[in-house]
Design an enzyme around this catalytic site. Structure first.
Site, mmCIF file in Angstrom:
data_model
loop_
_atom_site.group_PDB
_atom_site.id
_atom_site.type_symbol
_atom_site.label_atom_id
_atom_site.label_comp_id
_atom_site.label_asym_id
_atom_site.label_seq_id
_atom_site.Cartn_x
_atom_site.Cartn_y
_atom_site.Cartn_z
ATOM 1 C CG ASP A 1 22.074 -0.381 47.856
ATOM 2 O OD1 ASP A 1 20.827 0.374 48.552
ATOM 3 O OD2 ASP A 1 23.345 -0.478 48.718
ATOM 4 C CB ALA B 1 32.548 9.649 51.627
ATOM 5 C CG ASP C 1 24.844 1.369 53.761
ATOM 6 O OD1 ASP C 1 25.644 0.418 53.756
ATOM 7 O OD2 ASP C 1 24.108 1.245 52.549
#
Length: 518
Positions: free
Chosen positions: A296, A351, A369
């Site tokens: 985001d 990731a 996050d």
């Protein structure tokens, strides 16, 4: 002889097509169950298992069909066509008005499995006129399995990411309908004459229903999606990884992934400032930053307030999410255009895999996050092995922080994350804050410097004054609050195990939390 071969070919093609449609239908229902109910491993396991069980049950029941085999096969195919085509529409509609949508998803799975189980033995019995027993059974089953393989490839690369849950079921419905249509005209001479007119009428009606459904499915699903959220849905997308929804009320916005709130524009700074600023202030000269997740762009916005930062790498699995953060005017306004910074490089990759494969880049700070560990796949990103990879990617005296869910609503999961980070060589400190839209939320901050103990690290955090950076909420007084938990009322020092890839305990701790108190 050639005519017989052609008839057999049509039957095998029919089974190939129904195998294709059947497996994709189950994948669609599994995805719907994951989206609406959660716990993807459980949903996929149970739905596919129930489907296979019901296929066996259908095969057993098929022996009760003793005549009019072709007519009965056509009835099965047209029924499958309608059930499969309207499965998503039915689930979305029911989910908007009732709490029993889970029962419907599982019932649809069982019905589809039952119908597929009925049709395979019927085709074997019809095809016995054209092939001997040995070739007949092996070739029919072979085509069904091949269809399932192609169906899986279709769902992974075309169905879910391109057609989405709106139109994929209608593709399957049309496939079943075309199978019925082709078999009807190919074997029309073998159908009882008095049934021919009725079957034509049924095929016509089913075709009309499918076309009508295609025309109205999008607004129906949008209506169902809107009913899930109390605020106006201004953006909705189903990607191959997740469902993304952005809602609006007055001038404020909420971002949801798979129905779970990620942030609210009213108070997101009370989440992102504790995530970013304490760890940035601890490092004397943070230059290279790695963000895991955070598509985001809000964490990037805060990081860019530090002139020393030279390079930010963001690893986020879903390109649709990072595109949204880069291009959507609402998110651009919230993240202040941070996703378009020249300092930022976006890598759309898992990731865990990225950390394993990247051997050239090292960082001063890692900010994780990531979504909550509500399933095994996400729990892997909170594992001992994952944090060990992070440790290796940090420069000497580097720091890491991860969002860790709620220390009060998921106490055992929160403590498990801390113990797991410690097992990977980090000295850790727990942080928490009351985020209005999310409740009491937590982070765990770690340092690679083994010469610093937890008490020293906490004292350093409590001494930060933030005079060198502009913040909206966090200050020295806030640091006294977010590093303090009071007495051990919720038993943070419990007996939770370390979360490992081969022993994924975290997701169950998370699911067993006190979420009903929130």
């Amino acid at each position: 002889m050639e005519y017989l071969k052609q008839n057999s070919f049509v039957l095998k093609a029919a089974i190939f097509a129904t195998g294709f449609a059947g497996i994709v239908a189950e994948y669609t229902l599994s995805t719907l169950a994951t989206y609406f109910i959660g716990n993807s491993i459980f949903q996929w396991t149970m739905i596919v298992s129930l489907m296979l069980f019901c296929m066996g049950l259908g095969s057993r029941l098929s022996k009760l069909i003793t005549k009019n085999l072709i007519q009965n096969f056509l009835i099965l195919e047209t029924t499958l066509s309608l059930i499969v085509a309207f499965s998503s529409v039915l689930v979305y509609t029911l989910a908007s008005v009732s709490e029993y949508y889970g029962i419907v998803i599982y019932s649809l799975s069982m019905i589809i499995g039952l119908l597929i189980g009925l049709e395979i033995p019927l085709v074997v019995r019809i095809n016995k006129e054209y092939e001997d027993l040995k070739s007949n059974i092996s070739s029919i089953l072979e085509k069904d399995y091949y269809g399932s393989l192609i169906g899986g490839v279709f769902f992974a690369f075309i169905g879910l990411p391109i057609l989405g849950l709106s139109y994929t079921p209608f593709v399957l419905g049309i496939i079943n309908f075309l199978v019925a249509l082709i078999v009807f005209y190919r074997f029309k001479d073998k159908i009882n004459k008095q049934h021919t007119f009725r079957l034509k009428a049924v095929l016509t009606v089913v075709f009309a229903i499918l076309i009508t459904g295609i025309a109205f499915t999008e607004p129906i699903i949008q209506w169902g999606e809107q009913k899930k959220f109390k605020d106006k849905v201004i953006y909705s997308a189903q990607t191959k990884y997740q469902n993304i929804v952005l809602t609006e009320w007055k001038k404020e916005h909420w971002l949801y992934l798979n129905g779970n709130l990620q942030f609210c524009s009213i108070d997101e700074k009370m989440y992102h400032e504790p995530l970013v600023h304490p760890i940035m202030q601890l490092h004397p000269n943070p230059q290279r930053i790695l963000i895991l997740g955070g598509g985001d762009g809000c964490a990037v916005r805060e990081i860019l307030k530090y002139p020393s930062v030279e390079k930010i790498d963001m690893v986020d699995l879903d390109p649709k999410m990072t595109d949204l953060g880069t291009q959507h005017p609402v998110l651009i306004n919230i993240n202040q255009g941070s996703m378009n910074s020249e300092k930022l490089s976006v890598i759309n990759k898992d990731a865990y895999i990225h950390l394993e494969q990247n051997t050239s880049d090292f960082y001063d700070i890692i900010i994780a996050d990531l979504p909550d560990p509500r399933n095994i796949e996400l729990g892997r990103l909170y594992s001992h092995e994952f944090y060990s990879l992070c440790n290796r990617k940090l420069r000497p005296n580097g720091f890491i922080i991860t969002q860790a869910g709620s220390p009060y609503f998921a106490t055992k999961a929160y403590h498990c994350i801390g113990k797991t980070m410690q097992s990977a060589g980090f000295t850790t400190v727990n942080l928490h804050n009351q985020v209005l839209s999310m409740g009491e939320w937590g982070w765990i901050l770690g340092t690679k410097n083994t010469a610093t103990n937890a008490k020293q690290l906490k004292e350093k955090l409590q001494s930060i004054d933030f005079k060198n950076v502009e913040t909206n909420w966090i200050n020295n007084e806030a640091m006294q609050l977010i590093t303090s938990f009071g007495k051990d009322f919720f038993k943070l020092n419990d007996t939770s195990e370390i979360n490992k890839v081969h022993n994924p305990v975290l997701y169950q701790y998370y699911l067993d939390g006190n979420w009903d108190l929130y």
